[in-house]
Motif scaffolding. Sequence first.
Motif, PDB file in Angstrom:
ATOM      1  N   MET A   1       0.961  -1.130   0.006  1.00  0.00           N
ATOM      2  CA  MET A   1      -0.017  -0.029  -0.055  1.00  0.00           C
ATOM      3  C   MET A   1       0.980   1.203  -0.078  1.00  0.00           C
ATOM      4  SD  MET A   1      -3.126  -1.150   2.768  1.00  0.00           S
ATOM      5  CE  MET A   1      -3.798   0.263   2.428  1.00  0.00           C
ATOM      6  N   ALA A   2       2.043   1.066   0.672  1.00  0.00           N
ATOM      7  CA  ALA A   2       2.973   2.316   0.972  1.00  0.00           C
ATOM      8  C   ALA A   2       3.576   2.531  -0.516  1.00  0.00           C
ATOM      9  CB  ALA A   2       3.836   2.212   2.125  1.00  0.00           C
ATOM     10  N   ASP A   3       3.873   1.643  -1.103  1.00  0.00           N
ATOM     11  CA  ASP A   3       4.526   1.564  -2.258  1.00  0.00           C
ATOM     12  C   ASP A   3       3.732   2.300  -3.243  1.00  0.00           C
ATOM     13  OD1 ASP A   3       6.801   0.480  -4.211  1.00  0.00           O
ATOM     14  OD2 ASP A   3       5.030   0.164  -5.277  1.00  0.00           O
ATOM     15  N   ILE A   4       2.370   1.830  -3.582  1.00  0.00           N
ATOM     16  CA  ILE A   4       1.424   2.569  -4.537  1.00  0.00           C
ATOM     17  C   ILE A   4       1.263   3.825  -3.984  1.00  0.00           C
ATOM     18  CG2 ILE A   4      -0.851   2.137  -5.306  1.00  0.00           C
ATOM     19  CD1 ILE A   4       1.356   0.394  -6.557  1.00  0.00           C
ATOM     20  N   ARG A   5       0.961   4.192  -2.742  1.00  0.00           N
ATOM     21  CA  ARG A   5       0.651   5.450  -2.348  1.00  0.00           C
ATOM     22  C   ARG A   5       1.983   6.492  -2.748  1.00  0.00           C
ATOM     23  NH1 ARG A   5      -1.368   3.866   2.799  1.00  0.00           N
ATOM     24  NH2 ARG A   5      -3.630   4.087   2.612  1.00  0.00           N
ATOM     25  N   GLY A   6       2.896   5.677  -2.547  1.00  0.00           N
ATOM     26  CA  GLY A   6       4.353   6.713  -2.893  1.00  0.00           C
ATOM     27  C   GLY A   6       4.201   6.980  -4.250  1.00  0.00           C
ATOM     28  N   THR A  35      -0.765 -10.936  -1.109  1.00  0.00           N
ATOM     29  CA  THR A  35      -0.422  -9.715  -0.230  1.00  0.00           C
ATOM     30  C   THR A  35      -0.885  -8.492  -1.446  1.00  0.00           C
ATOM     31  OG1 THR A  35       1.359 -10.702   0.793  1.00  0.00           O
ATOM     32  CG2 THR A  35       1.351  -8.399   0.690  1.00  0.00           C
ATOM     33  N   VAL A  36      -0.725  -8.446  -2.660  1.00  0.00           N
ATOM     34  CA  VAL A  36      -0.553  -7.425  -3.461  1.00  0.00           C
ATOM     35  C   VAL A  36      -2.222  -7.361  -3.571  1.00  0.00           C
ATOM     36  CG1 VAL A  36      -0.175  -6.486  -5.917  1.00  0.00           C
ATOM     37  CG2 VAL A  36       1.447  -7.554  -4.654  1.00  0.00           C
ATOM     38  N   VAL A  37      -3.024  -8.481  -3.725  1.00  0.00           N
ATOM     39  CA  VAL A  37      -4.399  -8.590  -3.968  1.00  0.00           C
ATOM     40  C   VAL A  37      -4.982  -7.650  -2.953  1.00  0.00           C
ATOM     41  CG1 VAL A  37      -6.517  -9.936  -3.888  1.00  0.00           C
ATOM     42  CG2 VAL A  37      -4.541 -10.612  -5.400  1.00  0.00           C
ATOM     43  N   GLU A  38      -4.524  -7.974  -1.303  1.00  0.00           N
ATOM     44  CA  GLU A  38      -5.106  -7.497  -0.201  1.00  0.00           C
ATOM     45  C   GLU A  38      -4.848  -6.075  -0.309  1.00  0.00           C
ATOM     46  OE1 GLU A  38      -4.178  -9.335   3.277  1.00  0.00           O
ATOM     47  OE2 GLU A  38      -5.196  -7.581   4.421  1.00  0.00           O
ATOM     48  N   ALA A  39      -3.492  -5.689  -0.788  1.00  0.00           N
ATOM     49  CA  ALA A  39      -3.396  -3.999  -0.828  1.00  0.00           C
ATOM     50  C   ALA A  39      -4.067  -3.272  -1.952  1.00  0.00           C
ATOM     51  CB  ALA A  39      -1.667  -4.018  -1.070  1.00  0.00           C
ATOM     52  N   TYR A  40      -4.230  -3.828  -2.939  1.00  0.00           N
ATOM     53  CA  TYR A  40      -5.189  -3.427  -4.012  1.00  0.00           C
ATOM     54  C   TYR A  40      -6.570  -3.297  -3.409  1.00  0.00           C
ATOM     55  CZ  TYR A  40      -1.688  -3.440  -7.691  1.00  0.00           C
ATOM     56  OH  TYR A  40      -0.571  -2.831  -8.284  1.00  0.00           O
ATOM     57  N   ASP A  41      -7.071  -4.283  -2.804  1.00  0.00           N
ATOM     58  CA  ASP A  41      -8.503  -4.242  -2.371  1.00  0.00           C
ATOM     59  C   ASP A  41      -8.488  -3.134  -1.280  1.00  0.00           C
ATOM     60  OD1 ASP A  41      -9.654  -6.054  -3.707  1.00  0.00           O
ATOM     61  OD2 ASP A  41      -9.581  -7.902  -2.315  1.00  0.00           O
ATOM     62  N   ARG A  42      -7.632  -3.150  -0.198  1.00  0.00           N
ATOM     63  CA  ARG A  42      -7.755  -1.997   0.609  1.00  0.00           C
ATOM     64  C   ARG A  42      -7.618  -0.493   0.031  1.00  0.00           C
ATOM     65  NH1 ARG A  42      -4.297  -3.252   6.225  1.00  0.00           N
ATOM     66  NH2 ARG A  42      -4.743  -5.713   5.918  1.00  0.00           N
ATOM     67  N   LEU A  43      -6.685  -0.407  -1.083  1.00  0.00           N
ATOM     68  CA  LEU A  43      -6.789   0.874  -1.499  1.00  0.00           C
ATOM     69  C   LEU A  43      -7.797   1.288  -2.376  1.00  0.00           C
ATOM     70  CD1 LEU A  43      -3.028   0.607  -2.933  1.00  0.00           C
ATOM     71  CD2 LEU A  43      -3.733   2.142  -1.157  1.00  0.00           C
ATOM     72  N   ALA A  45     -11.038   0.201  -1.278  1.00  0.00           N
ATOM     73  CA  ALA A  45     -11.946   0.728  -0.345  1.00  0.00           C
ATOM     74  C   ALA A  45     -11.800   1.930   0.292  1.00  0.00           C
ATOM     75  CB  ALA A  45     -11.796  -0.386   0.783  1.00  0.00           C
ATOM     76  N   GLU A  46     -10.373   2.327   0.029  1.00  0.00           N
ATOM     77  CA  GLU A  46     -10.133   3.725   0.550  1.00  0.00           C
ATOM     78  C   GLU A  46     -10.475   4.639  -0.662  1.00  0.00           C
ATOM     79  OE1 GLU A  46      -6.299   4.437   1.529  1.00  0.00           O
ATOM     80  OE2 GLU A  46      -6.233   2.915   3.298  1.00  0.00           O
ATOM     81  N   GLY A  47     -10.745   4.126  -2.006  1.00  0.00           N
ATOM     82  CA  GLY A  47     -11.108   5.001  -2.974  1.00  0.00           C
ATOM     83  C   GLY A  47      -9.754   5.486  -3.894  1.00  0.00           C
ATOM     84  N   LEU A  48      -8.851   5.187  -3.495  1.00  0.00           N
ATOM     85  CA  LEU A  48      -7.453   5.645  -4.244  1.00  0.00           C
ATOM     86  C   LEU A  48      -7.207   5.033  -5.569  1.00  0.00           C
ATOM     87  CD1 LEU A  48      -5.523   7.719  -3.119  1.00  0.00           C
ATOM     88  CD2 LEU A  48      -4.200   5.821  -2.843  1.00  0.00           C
ATOM     89  N   ILE A  49      -7.818   3.743  -5.639  1.00  0.00           N
ATOM     90  CA  ILE A  49      -7.812   3.094  -6.752  1.00  0.00           C
ATOM     91  C   ILE A  49      -9.059   2.406  -7.203  1.00  0.00           C
ATOM     92  CG2 ILE A  49      -5.254   2.624  -6.538  1.00  0.00           C
ATOM     93  CD1 ILE A  49      -5.898  -0.203  -6.040  1.00  0.00           C
ATOM     94  N   ARG A  50      -9.159   1.995  -8.219  1.00  0.00           N
ATOM     95  CA  ARG A  50     -10.692   1.381  -8.700  1.00  0.00           C
ATOM     96  C   ARG A  50     -10.366   0.157  -9.611  1.00  0.00           C
ATOM     97  NH1 ARG A  50     -14.853   5.812 -10.517  1.00  0.00           N
ATOM     98  NH2 ARG A  50     -14.929   6.164  -8.330  1.00  0.00           N
ATOM     99  N   PRO A  51     -11.073  -1.053  -9.233  1.00  0.00           N
ATOM    100  CA  PRO A  51     -10.951  -2.058 -10.419  1.00  0.00           C
ATOM    101  C   PRO A  51     -11.698  -1.853 -11.689  1.00  0.00           C
ATOM    102  CG  PRO A  51     -12.209  -2.653  -8.753  1.00  0.00           C
ATOM    103  CD  PRO A  51     -11.888  -1.454  -8.137  1.00  0.00           C
ATOM    104  N   ARG A  52     -11.422  -2.063 -12.768  1.00  0.00           N
ATOM    105  CA  ARG A  52     -12.312  -2.088 -13.834  1.00  0.00           C
ATOM    106  C   ARG A  52     -12.189  -3.385 -14.357  1.00  0.00           C
ATOM    107  NH1 ARG A  52      -9.784   3.113 -17.358  1.00  0.00           N
ATOM    108  NH2 ARG A  52     -10.315   4.469 -15.708  1.00  0.00           N
ATOM    109  N   PRO A  53     -13.444  -4.016 -14.539  1.00  0.00           N
ATOM    110  CA  PRO A  53     -13.500  -5.602 -14.782  1.00  0.00           C
ATOM    111  C   PRO A  53     -12.778  -5.959 -16.081  1.00  0.00           C
ATOM    112  CG  PRO A  53     -15.553  -4.907 -13.859  1.00  0.00           C
ATOM    113  CD  PRO A  53     -14.776  -3.570 -14.040  1.00  0.00           C
TER     114      PRO A  53
END
Lengths: 453, 453
Positions: A1-6, A35-43, A45-53
């Motif tokens: 999460m920190a990596d992507i936020r950075g 771990t990446v899946v979980e980080a992407y899911d949390r990000l 949820a925070e609205g910082l990123i969004r999945p496009r099917p």
Amino acid sequence: MADIRGRIGAGRLAPNDRLPSIRRLAVELSVSPSTVVEAYDRLSAEGLIRPRPGSGFFVTEAGRTPAPLVRLDPPRAPEVDPFWVARQALDADPGTSKPGCGWLPPDWMPTALLHAGMRNVLRQATSLTTDYGPSRGSAGLRRFVETRLRQQSITLSEDQVLLAGSATQALDLACRLLLRPGDRVIVDDPCYFNFQTLLRAHQAIAIPVPYTENGPDIAAFEAAVARETPRLYLTNSGLHNPTGATLSPQVAFQLLGIVARSDMLVVEDDIFSDFEPEPAITLATLDGLSRVIRIGSFSKTISASLRTGFIAADPERIRLLTDLQVAIQFGGPSQVATEAIQSVLSSGGYRKYLEQLHRRLDTERRATATRLGDLGIHPVLMPRGGPYLWCRMPDGVSSTALAQAALPQGVVLAPGNVFSPSLSADGFMRFNVSHMGDIRPFRVLERALKTMG
Amino acid sequence: MADIRGRIGAGRLAPNDRLPSIRRLAVELSVSPSTVVEAYDRLSAEGLIRPRPGSGFFVTEAGRTPAPLVRLDPPRAPEVDPFWVARQALDADPGTSKPGCGWLPPDWMPTALLHAGMRNVLRQATSLTTDYGPSRGSAGLRRFVETRLRQQSITLSEDQVLLAGSATQALDLACRLLLRPGDRVIVDDPCYFNFQTLLRAHQAIAIPVPYTENGPDIAAFEAAVARETPRLYLTNSGLHNPTGATLSPQVAFQLLGIVARSDMLVVEDDIFSDFEPEPAITLATLDGLSRVIRIGSFSKTISASLRTGFIAADPERIRLLTDLQVAIQFGGPSQVATEAIQSVLSSGGYRKYLEQLHRRLDTERRATATRLGDLGIHPVLMPRGGPYLWCRMPDGVSSTALAQAALPQGVVLAPGNVFSPSLSADGFMRFNVSHMGDIRPFRVLERALKTMG
């Protein structure tokens, strides 16, 4: 999460950019795909990123970081970020030696006069300590600034001065009034590092012109004006930061001629005027506030804690700047600051303090030059006043590498490239001689130079 | 010359616009044509205008006034300029009665505690009074702010708070980070007048949404979000300025739902939190600083002279804001201010002062409501705290006309329209009950209402 936020924070990932695939990022960071899946899911949820099917994850608008300050293009290594010195010097641990900083040590400041001024404020009307200041700053200190400018041969009427929170805030106000994104601004090369960060904050483009011992290189200045049609020239024309050079009257005259033939204006930051042995010929002296906006402050010789700066300009600009200051600050500078500063300025002690300060700086400047000379570090010129020595490093020595080697040893240095918009000053360094009174910086320099040599 | 300068300054003449013909201006100003010729010649010499042979005089680029603050389109009468109250209140002569101002009178402020705090600073290390503060502000006061936010149920880590020069400066920093010219920002209607001037300074477009006694009108808010895709919602969600209304938890929850489904952020200015009888449910309370940026200050209850504000946000935004503050201000807020404020906050006296202040405001609020009621001026609601009463004028009475009539009689009032981006509040006025303790404003109101009736 920190990596992507950075990555988003640094602008390497912008809104609507696709994120690295889960597999790729997992390999890159040596973590499991889950771990990446979980980080992407949390990000998400925070609205910082969004999945496009079907097509991965994308940065949302919420991840947008439009701060011009972070869009460093071309990317610079952190070691030459103009913020480097500011950060190290402002946030240094107590006891750090700071020859790289721009100000005097606390025990060089006129503390007794200042504290007497503050006690004086505490004895006056309580509105001074509790209430907002008038929108243009206290009338008393404004009168004082006007008189001082007239002593520098600058003619002005009584509606041409605005007090601001500091010279930096005054500069920012002037930039807000005068600049629009994409405007070009001529700056000296080298120049005060914060000019670069300030212009970046205004999304303006700094156009460097080489500075000589007499002022800017006039041929280069004229060519830059013709090529870039700049909106502004931003300079310290008194004692120049970082070089300590003094603008010659001939260069000043030629420069203003070029300015007058174009549609540009000049912002002249004269914060070192109280370090001058005698009043300097500045651009405002010749121009008389028609095309020049003059800025100054008391932070360098009275207090950087109770700060007040000022802007002198034509009355119409002052009216606009006053409204702007109300919008972004509400009210003028603190009356505690303006009253305490006025109290110091109007005491006989301040004149004596300045005389003593000039002598002390002259002594330290000579002593520092000699001791640096023993290390093969030589001043490019001997300034007629002020705390700075702009020095050439021994051949092949990078001042950036030297500053980085000195930092863990508790010494903050100011490598040349933080002042150079063209990054052409790695062979130079600015020393503040008021911080060179103890042996530590010389020892650290000596040791580091040996390792490098 | 003054006339033409004024037209250029007010943006009525832009670069490359043709000036009025000499004959026409002479008639218009009732002066001789030769006077106009001389004025145009002098303005040409100054570079503000330029003759084009055969086609008259034109404004040059030097006459450009790009300050967004002056581009009031559609032009507003000066009486409803949002700056009006700020100017009158900040620059009032001593002895003026100021029920229109936003702050407490000096004799309501905790002067004894503040002066004790300042004397305490004078006894400490001289670096506090002479040196720049750390870039994020003093660690001690930051810890204090963090604790206070946690007491308001806002979870945060230790790198989520930045101290700034004031709440206004904190707001300005946040706008610089988040806004670009043309961005749309939802504001309450009515809202704190300086939100409008601040957004104009950022060339952002204020989208007003009606405010109710429970918070913004949710249907209107949702429609505005769908229609305008705003970047921000800017609000006081604690004790609302100017209405004194309190956001209900239900409206807060619905509002954050709409925010979360869009890509927008919220800037919540909570400067009245120390006026709250008990901690309010604010947007940051529910959101926890994910989409909300929380701003606050101590200017309203400790000192508007030694000012310090703060921003609480996610760590990455705080890092960017810190750099931005160094660029435009250099260093964090004055250590004299932060240390003195911390000293007041950590004294047992501050809690007692607040209790007394709440009681005193409750008394004045009731008394003011009664006495205004006798004049046919009625509060729209009774706030649960704070200094403001938002009142409806008697039918047919313009609060703007009333404020203009009161000014020459030494009373500064705050007419409704300065708070209303849609200019739909001329039938309302904000009263600061802490300035209604003497008979003068009531007498002036009574007399003016009689003349108008």
